[in-house]
Scaffold this active site. Structure first.
Site, PDB file in Angstrom:
ATOM      1  N   ASN A  51      65.046 -15.471 -49.419  1.00 17.51           N
ATOM      2  CA  ASN A  51      64.155 -16.638 -49.335  1.00 17.51           C
ATOM      3  C   ASN A  51      62.750 -16.180 -48.947  1.00 17.51           C
ATOM      4  O   ASN A  51      62.201 -15.332 -49.667  1.00 17.51           O
ATOM      5  CB  ASN A  51      64.744 -17.797 -48.521  1.00 17.51           C
ATOM      6  CG  ASN A  51      65.225 -17.522 -47.124  1.00 17.51           C
ATOM      7  OD1 ASN A  51      66.275 -16.954 -46.943  1.00 17.51           O
ATOM      8  ND2 ASN A  51      64.480 -17.938 -46.119  1.00 17.51           N
ATOM      9  N   ASP A  52      62.170 -16.675 -47.896  1.00 14.76           N
ATOM     10  CA  ASP A  52      60.725 -16.516 -47.645  1.00 14.76           C
ATOM     11  C   ASP A  52      60.180 -15.087 -47.775  1.00 14.76           C
ATOM     12  O   ASP A  52      60.793 -14.144 -47.268  1.00 14.76           O
ATOM     13  CB  ASP A  52      60.371 -16.902 -46.200  1.00 14.76           C
ATOM     14  CG  ASP A  52      61.031 -18.155 -45.716  1.00 14.76           C
ATOM     15  OD1 ASP A  52      61.722 -18.801 -46.486  1.00 14.76           O
ATOM     16  OD2 ASP A  52      60.841 -18.471 -44.528  1.00 14.76           O
TER      17      ASP A  52
ATOM     18  N   PHE B 160      64.528 -13.668 -38.463  1.00 10.13           N
ATOM     19  CA  PHE B 160      63.911 -14.723 -39.265  1.00 10.13           C
ATOM     20  C   PHE B 160      62.468 -14.342 -39.627  1.00 10.13           C
ATOM     21  O   PHE B 160      61.967 -13.286 -39.260  1.00 10.13           O
ATOM     22  CB  PHE B 160      63.959 -16.049 -38.489  1.00 10.13           C
ATOM     23  CG  PHE B 160      65.233 -16.835 -38.710  1.00 10.13           C
ATOM     24  CD1 PHE B 160      66.399 -16.232 -39.164  1.00 10.13           C
ATOM     25  CD2 PHE B 160      65.264 -18.202 -38.455  1.00 10.13           C
ATOM     26  CE1 PHE B 160      67.564 -16.967 -39.369  1.00 10.13           C
ATOM     27  CE2 PHE B 160      66.415 -18.948 -38.657  1.00 10.13           C
ATOM     28  CZ  PHE B 160      67.567 -18.340 -39.110  1.00 10.13           C
ATOM     29  N   SER B 161      61.800 -15.270 -40.320  1.00 14.30           N
ATOM     30  CA  SER B 161      60.498 -14.972 -40.928  1.00 14.30           C
ATOM     31  C   SER B 161      59.444 -14.549 -39.910  1.00 14.30           C
ATOM     32  O   SER B 161      59.495 -14.932 -38.743  1.00 14.30           O
ATOM     33  CB  SER B 161      60.002 -16.189 -41.696  1.00 14.30           C
ATOM     34  OG  SER B 161      60.725 -16.280 -42.891  1.00 14.30           O
TER      35      SER B 161
HETATM   36  C1  FRU Z   1      61.874 -21.218 -44.184  1.00 15.24           C
HETATM   37  C2  FRU Z   1      62.832 -20.743 -43.098  1.00 15.24           C
HETATM   38  C3  FRU Z   1      62.060 -20.222 -41.897  1.00 15.24           C
HETATM   39  C4  FRU Z   1      63.040 -19.296 -41.262  1.00 15.24           C
HETATM   40  C5  FRU Z   1      63.736 -18.695 -42.462  1.00 15.24           C
HETATM   41  C6  FRU Z   1      65.197 -18.391 -42.241  1.00 15.24           C
HETATM   42  O1  FRU Z   1      62.424 -21.230 -45.459  1.00 15.24           O
HETATM   43  O2  FRU Z   1      63.703 -21.793 -42.750  1.00 15.24           O
HETATM   44  O3  FRU Z   1      61.585 -21.232 -41.025  1.00 15.24           O
HETATM   45  O4  FRU Z   1      62.424 -18.329 -40.463  1.00 15.24           O
HETATM   46  O5  FRU Z   1      63.609 -19.626 -43.511  1.00 15.24           O
HETATM   47  O6  FRU Z   1      65.733 -17.696 -43.311  1.00 15.24           O
END
Ligand code: FRU
Length: 476
Positions: free
Chosen positions: A29-30, A89-90
């Site tokens: 993801n991010d 996480f991000s």
């Molecule tokens: C955004 C999010 C962030 C988090 C990450 C977890 O898409 O929810 O807030 O750090 O993805 O994977």
């Protein structure tokens, strides 16, 4: 005995992208940690290598000398240490004293409690000398807990250097259930002073309950707060995705921490655009990456052992309080041949005579004698996998793809000339309209090579250049 997990394997290449950053296999993801370090751009991403599903988050990693040819590097961060036991996480990256610093959120569930909403979060640091191997800081965390008036949502640090100091903002939710962004500063990247909220949602339904992935920078003569709020209600043609990515422009004072800001606006009008992150490139451009997907999507590629990709990197500019986006100019380095170019007068449907799954199209449609024009991508059964249509009657641009909730729309400034810059990859389409005034980012899934058709409801003069793009720009 401990089970050793093996990365999931790709079982079918049908939707694999040719020139968009994605993982070797598994989930992403991010985008995270976008930075420029010792001659390379680096991009990281939220990654789970063991399934094509979200799981305990790792940081996947790639680097590039030119922003368009990427080399996949070993996973940079693996969760499971005391300060990030349930996930890394991000977060973001900065360069200091010849080293790369990753600042990221440690995610923590409570032992024996499997409610996914019960968690806590802290902020951590990892350091690299070579941009490949990372060592977590031994005295993590660097920010151990959220302020007292905050809920457990406390994540996604973005760090930058300005006015002789380090600055950090965090996405968060205050105790009254509204999204907000918190600010800290530091002179050494380790000890952080809390300075209070910079901005806060002024309405649950209009601005959301949690602001993820904040970014804060000056562009032109304004300050921009870019972020991804959760919980904004749909309002006509706006806010129809599960979560939105957008921005507020305004004026900011570092000394009194006040951000006088305008209303939230969406950044991209498509279905698949989220969790953006920018950097100031060495040449002064403000560059942007994002996740080319959306929470809650179906992700047909999961069946094939992977899920998710990043957008093609974009350059941001600000005109009259509005952000414009265009693909970075380095896109030209990916052109391998010209597939088609010319000028035609069209009336109705005009199929182009080329066949490719990875290409770039620059098209200008002069609509003096038509009220509607656009294009479609059709499969071998003539089914439309995507259609874009501009109507001069209401200045709406609509993008349609099959399936439920298939339409997205935006209003642009009235024009007789529609300029389209389109990036097609195996399972994605990014559309830049009138020099980036509006954009649509879409994933589409077909095993066919789609036909490109221009469309109009009257006479339109069209000029076009179509380029084949490198299909192996990402080295896994
Ligand atoms: C955004 C999010 C962030 C988090 C990450 C977890 O898409 O929810 O807030 O750090 O993805 O994977």
């Amino acid at each position: 005995m401990q089970t050793i997990l093996k990365p999931i394997e790709i079982t079918n290449e049908r939707y694999r992208l040719g020139y968009h950053v994605a993982a070797k296999s598994g989930w992403i993801n991010d985008p995270n940690g976008f930075c420029y370090f010792k001659g390379y751009y680096h991009i990281f991403y939220q990654h789970y290598p063991f399934a094509a599903e979200w799981g305990p988050m790792h940081w996947g990693h790639a680097r590039s000398k030119d922003l368009v040819h990427w080399e996949t590097l070993p996973i940079a961060l693996t969760p499971g240490d005391k300060e990030d036991e349930s996930g890394c996480f991000s977060g973001s990256a900065v360069v200091h004293d010849g080293k790369m610093y990753l600042i990221y959120t440690g995610h923590h569930y409570y032992p024996g409690d499997d409610n996914p909403d019960h968690f806590w979060q802290n902020q951590n640091l990892a350091i690299s000398e070579d941009g490949i191997h990372f060592k977590k800081y031994e005295n993590n965390p660097i920010i151990s807990q959220a302020p007292e008036d905050n809920t457990q949502h406390f994540r996604d640090p973005k760090v930058w250097y300005e006015n002789g100091n380090w600055h950090l903002i965090l996405g968060s939710q205050s105790n009254d259930g509204l999204g907000r962004v918190l600010r800290y500063d530091s002179d050494n990247l380790i000890d952080w002073n809390y300075l209070g909220p910079v901005a806060k949602s002024n309405n649950l339904k209009k601005e959301g309950y949690m602001w993820e992935c904040p970014d804060f920078f000056s562009l032109g003569d304004k300050q921009v707060l870019l972020m991804s709020p959760q919980g904004i209600d749909a309002e006509g043609i706006h806010y129809n995705n599960e979560n939105e990515t957008g921005y507020m422009t305004g004026d900011f004072s570092y000394t009194d921490n006040k951000f006088e800001r305008n209303n939230f606006q969406e950044l991209d009008s498509g279905h698949d655009f989220y969790a953006t992150q920018t950097i100031l490139a060495p040449d002064g451009r403000r560059l942007l990456f994002g996740w080319m997907d959306m929470w809650g999507s179906e992700f047909p590629e999961k069946q094939d052992g992977w899920s998710g990709a990043l957008i093609f990197p974009r350059e941001l500019t600000l005109k009259n309080d509005k952000l414009y986006m265009k693909p970075v100019d380095e896109l030209k380095l990916l052109r391998t041949s010209e597939l088609l170019n010319g000028e035609s007068n069209i009336n109705g449907s005009y199929p182009f005579d080329f066949s490719s799954k990875q290409y770039e199209a620059e098209i200008t449609l002069n609509m003096d004698n038509a009220t509607e024009a656009g294009f479609s991508l059709t499969d071998s059964n003539d089914q439309e996998m995507l259609r874009l249509q501009y109507s001069k009657n209401n200045n709406h641009v609509s993008v349609m793809r099959p399936g439920k909730d298939g339409v997205r729309e935006v209003v642009i400034s009235a024009t007789d000339t529609l300029k389209l810059h389109i990036l097609v990859d195996t399972s994605s389409v990014e559309i830049f309209i009138n020099d980036g005034e509006a954009t649509f980012t879409e994933r589409i899934y077909s095993e066919d090579t789609l036909r490109f058709n221009l469309l109009s409801n009257g006479e339109v003069s069209a000029s076009y250049d179509i380029y084949q793009l490198d299909t192996n720009a990402i080295e896994y």
